[in-house]
Design a protein around this motif. Sequence first.
Motif, mmCIF file in Angstrom:
data_model
loop_
_atom_site.group_PDB
_atom_site.id
_atom_site.type_symbol
_atom_site.label_atom_id
_atom_site.label_comp_id
_atom_site.label_asym_id
_atom_site.label_seq_id
_atom_site.Cartn_x
_atom_site.Cartn_y
_atom_site.Cartn_z
ATOM 1 N N ARG A 58 0.824 -1.207 0.000
ATOM 2 C CA ARG A 58 0.000 0.000 0.000
ATOM 3 C C ARG A 58 0.863 1.264 0.000
ATOM 4 O O ARG A 58 0.414 2.316 -0.427
ATOM 5 N N SER B 6 -10.290 7.162 -12.246
ATOM 6 C CA SER B 6 -11.622 6.791 -11.776
ATOM 7 C C SER B 6 -12.685 7.030 -12.850
ATOM 8 O O SER B 6 -13.754 6.427 -12.813
ATOM 9 N N GLU B 15 -11.665 -0.184 -5.601
ATOM 10 C CA GLU B 15 -10.496 -0.826 -4.986
ATOM 11 C C GLU B 15 -9.992 0.008 -3.816
ATOM 12 O O GLU B 15 -9.728 -0.505 -2.731
ATOM 13 N N GLU B 16 -9.867 1.299 -4.039
ATOM 14 C CA GLU B 16 -9.420 2.204 -2.984
ATOM 15 C C GLU B 16 -10.394 2.174 -1.800
ATOM 16 O O GLU B 16 -9.992 2.126 -0.644
ATOM 17 N N ARG B 19 -9.960 -1.069 0.129
ATOM 18 C CA ARG B 19 -8.715 -1.097 0.900
ATOM 19 C C ARG B 19 -8.824 -0.220 2.130
ATOM 20 O O ARG B 19 -8.302 -0.544 3.196
ATOM 21 N N GLN B 20 -9.494 0.893 1.998
ATOM 22 C CA GLN B 20 -9.677 1.736 3.174
ATOM 23 C C GLN B 20 -10.504 1.007 4.230
ATOM 24 O O GLN B 20 -10.256 1.136 5.423
#
Lengths: 172, 172
Positions: A58, B6, B15-16, B19-20
């Motif tokens: 990341r 985006s 995806e972001e 992951r967050q």
Amino acid sequence: MVDVKSMANPLFLREEELRQGIEMLFFAYRDFTGEPDAILSEIDLGRAHHRVIYFVGRNPRITVTDLLKILKITKQSLSRVLSQLVNEGYIDQTTDQGDRRKKLLTLTEKGVDLEHRLTENQRKRIARAYKAAGAEAVQGFREVLRGIIDPGDQERFEIVAPAMPPQRRGKG
Amino acid sequence: MVDVKSMANPLFLREEELRQGIEMLFFAYRDFTGEPDAILSEIDLGRAHHRVIYFVGRNPRITVTDLLKILKITKQSLSRVLSQLVNEGYIDQTTDQGDRRKKLLTLTEKGVDLEHRLTENQRKRIARAYKAAGAEAVQGFREVLRGIIDPGDQERFEIVAPAMPPQRRGKG
DNA sequence: TTTTTACGTCAACCATGTTGACTTAATTCC
DNA sequence: GGAATTAAGTCAACATGGTTGACGTAAAAA
């Protein structure tokens, strides 16, 4: 039959609500880590390795010190898993040309592959939950989780704008 | 500057976002367990003891087998911490009079005291986050967390009714 | 009466965290 | 230029909390 407890004592409902929060966090985390753990044990790695691989993936070119700040473990603990990951070709170390004391960590192709395999489970699990709950719920999920995190790391996550009324917040 | 990624690839944002979610869960759990751990270490107990005390407190007269199902660890692991808690007077064991193979676990007064001390931190942390985020956010938090938990334990948490439109859910 | 269930125990091992002491190299500060 | 600080690594000992495997006992169920 009337629920006397919650009528007479509004704190009772609140207590139950909070305890459910505690428990959901426990169960969610337990199940969230279960599947990656199973994959890891097949290649003789553990959850600690996963965490390192995840955060190096990341944050490409992250330094050891910065990684330690994220993980909040000692450098001796990190050293054990990190050197293993370097030896086995999951992570590359390069010297920072600006400050040659620093070593920059990056995933190799092999590391990226493993990271994907491990995180795929978790992404799918979250994606499923997000989809089932809907966009508004996801907003709320993020706001609450952010509030649970210690101030130092909250900033990693952008403040999401309130759903509808921007006025009248903080008081119920 | 336009965010080409985006625009061209809606999966990038997703995806972001996912992951967050992964990271928030990690940070929240890490910080959530930090304070109780500190208290525990002062009386030579660990997080495993906390979990046992917590769930025995929450489920008075629970059997060993049922406790194992919640914790998902082996009975040998549980035995170690449980016998310690019994020896040190935090937990009482009584034989189930209906089925005398079963031992029912209950917190003693000392156990209740410790449970309160430990959980107080976590309750406050969650209460703070709930208050800051608001009732709707809490609803969303619960819905998403519930979806992250494996089916077997989801039932522990009631299904919360959708905020406004009960129609048109599951599809964005 | 046999089998299953609930619980317990001994022993060995593994993963992952800790503390403490000490080293090396590079940078920064005065 | 020399001293202090920073980044990283290493060795050693230890604690915690998980695992597997084998075995034992009492009570209940088949």
